[in-house]
Design an enzyme around this catalytic site. Structure first.
Site, short mmCIF file in Angstrom:
data_model
loop_
_atom_site.label_atom_id
_atom_site.label_comp_id
_atom_site.label_asym_id
_atom_site.label_seq_id
_atom_site.Cartn_x
_atom_site.Cartn_y
_atom_site.Cartn_z
N ARG A 47 90.88 -11.20 -91.72
CA ARG A 47 89.59 -10.75 -91.18
C ARG A 47 89.65 -9.25 -91.01
O ARG A 47 90.71 -8.64 -91.20
CB ARG A 47 89.19 -11.49 -89.88
CG ARG A 47 90.23 -11.91 -88.95
CD ARG A 47 91.00 -10.81 -88.26
NE ARG A 47 90.14 -9.80 -87.69
CZ ARG A 47 90.47 -8.55 -87.49
NH1 ARG A 47 91.68 -8.10 -87.80
NH2 ARG A 47 89.63 -7.68 -86.97
N GLY A 48 88.50 -8.65 -90.67
CA GLY A 48 88.40 -7.19 -90.65
C GLY A 48 87.81 -6.75 -91.97
O GLY A 48 88.31 -7.15 -93.04
N ALA A 49 86.76 -5.93 -91.89
CA ALA A 49 85.97 -5.65 -93.09
C ALA A 49 86.78 -5.18 -94.31
O ALA A 49 86.69 -5.79 -95.39
CB ALA A 49 84.86 -4.67 -92.74
N ARG A 88 81.50 -14.83 -96.11
CA ARG A 88 81.04 -14.36 -94.79
C ARG A 88 79.90 -13.36 -95.04
O ARG A 88 79.95 -12.61 -96.01
CB ARG A 88 82.18 -13.68 -93.99
CG ARG A 88 83.22 -14.67 -93.47
CD ARG A 88 84.22 -13.98 -92.54
NE ARG A 88 83.67 -13.73 -91.20
CZ ARG A 88 84.32 -13.04 -90.27
NH1 ARG A 88 85.52 -12.51 -90.53
NH2 ARG A 88 83.78 -12.85 -89.08
N GLN A 193 90.45 -10.90 -80.88
CA GLN A 193 91.16 -10.00 -81.81
C GLN A 193 91.83 -8.85 -81.06
O GLN A 193 92.84 -8.32 -81.51
CB GLN A 193 90.18 -9.43 -82.84
CG GLN A 193 89.62 -10.42 -83.84
CD GLN A 193 88.30 -11.00 -83.40
OE1 GLN A 193 88.04 -11.11 -82.21
NE2 GLN A 193 87.46 -11.38 -84.33
N ASP A 234 81.62 -3.17 -89.52
CA ASP A 234 81.52 -4.17 -90.60
C ASP A 234 80.46 -3.80 -91.62
O ASP A 234 80.54 -4.17 -92.78
CB ASP A 234 81.23 -5.55 -90.01
CG ASP A 234 82.48 -6.06 -89.33
OD1 ASP A 234 82.70 -5.70 -88.16
OD2 ASP A 234 83.27 -6.76 -90.00
N ASN A 244 79.06 -4.05 -85.79
CA ASN A 244 80.49 -4.30 -85.56
C ASN A 244 80.61 -5.50 -84.63
O ASN A 244 79.60 -6.10 -84.23
CB ASN A 244 81.17 -3.04 -84.97
CG ASN A 244 82.68 -3.16 -84.93
OD1 ASN A 244 83.30 -3.50 -85.93
ND2 ASN A 244 83.29 -2.89 -83.78
N LYS A 245 81.82 -5.83 -84.28
CA LYS A 245 82.11 -7.01 -83.47
C LYS A 245 81.22 -7.09 -82.23
O LYS A 245 80.94 -6.08 -81.59
CB LYS A 245 83.60 -6.97 -83.07
CG LYS A 245 84.11 -8.12 -82.26
CD LYS A 245 83.83 -9.47 -82.87
CE LYS A 245 84.31 -9.61 -84.30
NZ LYS A 245 83.82 -10.84 -84.96
#
Ligand code: MRU
Length: 347
Positions: A47-49, A88, A193, A234, A244-245
């Site tokens: 995960r993570g862009a 995603r 995270q 993201d 973002n998150k």
């Protein structure tokens, strides 16, 4: 941790460090098919862009091998690429990487030729991300003064990229330049995270890190315990609006209220210039179980609905600067983003 995405060409395997198990266990998931890659993206093994983009690029290679088992492999490969692209919805690096691979595919290419081109390209995407992170680190480090405490959200570090990191890359670069930096890692409910991954990788790198509950941010800022906020992204629209998150928007509002600089660090591959603003960026909604359960144990009553948006949108006006590999972009972002792309060789 630069080896958390390993492409084992001879074995036709993509080995991904399983981020769901960290920090307790360092285990790899071995992807052999497109379905394996899609699953690893969806269940957040990776995960993570930027890390999603790099994994998707190698996923395209696996898809070519898979489709290549058929005589009429081209239509099947198109379908498999779409499946990867749709794994995603929010991080634009996923579509960016698959599109970049797709654009290199010429109708007359043999499978062998295509594989040769794609393996080289996927490696290039990985290398470019690493290099971009290093450059962002160098630009961003100048923003952090010796002795400062940086608050970060989610994980925008080595694990979320090809290596080094975006927001955490800035921290690593500041440390490398001899500054003493402390980090407050917001735990980042519900997938944690921050508590699991950011704390793990900073701790391993010897960076002093303290975990805080997401709900403590306002108090910590009011007490003067936070000098800068640094987050990843993201997807960033052409006007600087940043997704973002979940929780990043609240953090930006709090930073504004407490007059604390709020920076986003992201490579140009995270900027979606097709979108004039951020309102139409799709915000992934994930399983309610992420909220109702803790380590597999139900903590919420059965039958109560859950809102589990994985991302939120921070309007550009709350962002002090966007740290990219082309320098630190400032408002008006429409102009500074266009200028950064003009300075970048097109890919
Ligand atoms: O759902 P995730 O863990 O993939 O979300 C990741 C984030 O929101 C990160 O902050 C963002 O991708 C930047 S990673 C360098």
């Amino acid at each position: 941790m630069e080896n958390h995405i390993q492409f084992l060409s001879a074995a036709k395997v993509l080995a991904l460090l399983d981020q769901r198990r960290l920090p307790e266990r360092e285990e790899y998931v071995f992807c052999r098919t497109t379905a394996d890659v899609v699953q690893a993206l969806q269940n957040m093994t990776v995960r993570g862009a930027p890390a999603i983009g790099v994994s998707a690029a190698f996923g395209c290679v696996l898809a070519a091998w898979e489709a290549g088992a058929l005589r009429n492999w081209r239509p099947r490969l198109k379908i498999l690429l779409r499946e990867i692209l749709e794994a995603r919805p929010t991080a634009v690096n996923l579509a960016w990487a698959v599109d970049r691979m797709r654009r290199l595919w010429k109708p007359e290419d043999s499978l062998e030729r295509l594989l040769e081109i794609w393996i080289r390209e996927a490696e290039a995407i990985r290398e470019e991300d690493l290099a971009a992170n290093r450059r962002m680190g160098a630009y961003g480090a100048a923003l952090i003064a010796d002795g400062e405490t940086v608050m970060t959200h989610c994980n925008a570090g080595r694990l979320a990229t090809a290596g080094f990191g975006t927001a955490l890359g800035v921290v690593y670069a500041a440390m490398e330049s001899g500054k003493n930096i402390r980090v407050i890692a917001n735990e980042t409910r519900p997938v944690l995270q921050g508590a699991r991954l950011t704390a793990y990788e900073l701790n391993m790198a010897g960076v002093p890190v303290t975990i805080a509950c997401d709900s403590a941010c306002a108090l910590l800022m009011r007490r003067g315990m936070v000098h800068k906020v640094l987050a990843g992204a993201d997807r960033i629209a052409a006007n600087g609006d940043t997704v973002n998150k979940i929780g990043t928007y609240g953090l930006a509002l709090l930073a504004r209220a407490h007059k604390i600089p709020f920076y986003i660090a992201a490579p140009l591959s995270t900027i979606d210039r097709n979108l004039p603003d951020g309102e139409s960026i799709p915000l992934e909604e994930r399983s309610s179980q992420e909220v109702t359960h803790l380590a597999g144990v139900r903590i919420a009553p059965e039958g109560v609905p859950v809102l589990n948006y994985a991302f939120d949108l921070t309007p550009a006006e709350l962002i002090t600067g966007i740290i990219t590999e082309q320098g630190i972009l400032r408002a008006p972002y429409g102009q500074s983003i266009a200028g950064a792309f003009a300075a970048e060789p097109s890919k």
